[in-house]
Motif scaffolding. Sequence first.
Motif, mmCIF file in Angstrom:
data_model
loop_
_atom_site.group_PDB
_atom_site.id
_atom_site.type_symbol
_atom_site.label_atom_id
_atom_site.label_comp_id
_atom_site.label_asym_id
_atom_site.label_seq_id
_atom_site.Cartn_x
_atom_site.Cartn_y
_atom_site.Cartn_z
ATOM 1 N N TRP A 129 0.841 -1.199 0.000
ATOM 2 C CA TRP A 129 0.000 0.000 0.000
ATOM 3 C C TRP A 129 0.878 1.252 0.000
ATOM 4 C CZ3 TRP A 129 -4.409 0.990 4.126
ATOM 5 C CH2 TRP A 129 -5.039 2.202 3.831
ATOM 6 N N GLY A 130 1.926 1.245 0.815
ATOM 7 C CA GLY A 130 2.820 2.393 0.876
ATOM 8 C C GLY A 130 3.543 2.648 -0.435
ATOM 9 N N LYS A 131 3.875 1.570 -1.168
ATOM 10 C CA LYS A 131 4.555 1.736 -2.450
ATOM 11 C C LYS A 131 3.604 2.254 -3.527
ATOM 12 C CE LYS A 131 7.951 -1.886 -1.501
ATOM 13 N NZ LYS A 131 8.477 -3.220 -1.900
ATOM 14 N N LYS A 132 2.360 1.814 -3.465
ATOM 15 C CA LYS A 132 1.387 2.247 -4.463
ATOM 16 C C LYS A 132 0.887 3.664 -4.199
ATOM 17 C CE LYS A 132 -0.452 -2.220 -5.950
ATOM 18 N NZ LYS A 132 -0.223 -1.939 -7.391
ATOM 19 N N ALA A 133 0.825 4.041 -2.939
ATOM 20 C CA ALA A 133 0.336 5.381 -2.583
ATOM 21 C C ALA A 133 1.265 5.972 -1.539
ATOM 22 C CB ALA A 133 -1.098 5.303 -2.051
ATOM 23 N N PRO A 134 2.469 6.405 -1.944
ATOM 24 C CA PRO A 134 3.421 6.962 -0.976
ATOM 25 C C PRO A 134 2.863 8.218 -0.329
ATOM 26 C CG PRO A 134 4.123 7.413 -3.220
ATOM 27 C CD PRO A 134 2.958 6.474 -3.322
#
Length: 248
Positions: A129-134
């Motif tokens: 999730w963090g990589k897709k929506a930093p």
Amino acid sequence: MALRSGASTRRLRCLPLLWEILFLVILGATRQAGAGRSCVEDFLLTSLQPSTQLRYQEALQILNNDLDATGTVLADLPEEEQDWLLAEWILEGYENSKSRGGYGLALSALSKINPRVRYKVAWKVFDVWGKKAPPAQAPAAPPELITAMIVAALLLQRPELSLVTMLCFAGLLRVREALSLCYKDVVVGINCVTLCLSATKGGLEQKVVLTNTSTVNWVLSYLAKFPGKRNDEARIFVDRLWLCAALG
């Protein structure tokens, strides 16, 4: 003999009932003993700062509310099912464009109160999730702005504020780390100044070496104007409350 035989029959019929009652008593005692788990969880949370405890409790409350809506009790599930359930819960939050931070707090809180469970799948979903929506981050302050702030503090006759601002910018120090510096923590070398940090966020001692000529000269000028004894335990910045308010 007939009466004795009837009594024996009744006794045999009562035995299963007695065993059932005994089993329920033991089961009830076991469940009552298991209720102490919440006490252990609360005790583990006491190792955190009060503000962190509050954030963890709020995140767990949100998780419990979502689970209550589906009639699910997380503690009643096997550890593997807990992991997959939390992973689906996080994925649902991502798909609904919710704030990612609260889910990370909930996972951290669960890992804190139940350290034997790793929640590998849930943490992996959280990382993706963090990589897709930093998260959006504020840009760094330009050097020109920091220089203006340092000069303004000097013009306002606040040299301590000027030095704290410079140390935080040049040495990447947190405000708390800069304000916690003692005279013994500042080691002057050849064309450099070394800061020995003992009050870091991670609890580990660290050293920061400043080599910029302007920064080194300003630190030396400040120490010359406000000298401290060698190995002095006194803090360099005495008026910490005022500095905290000024630095926000």
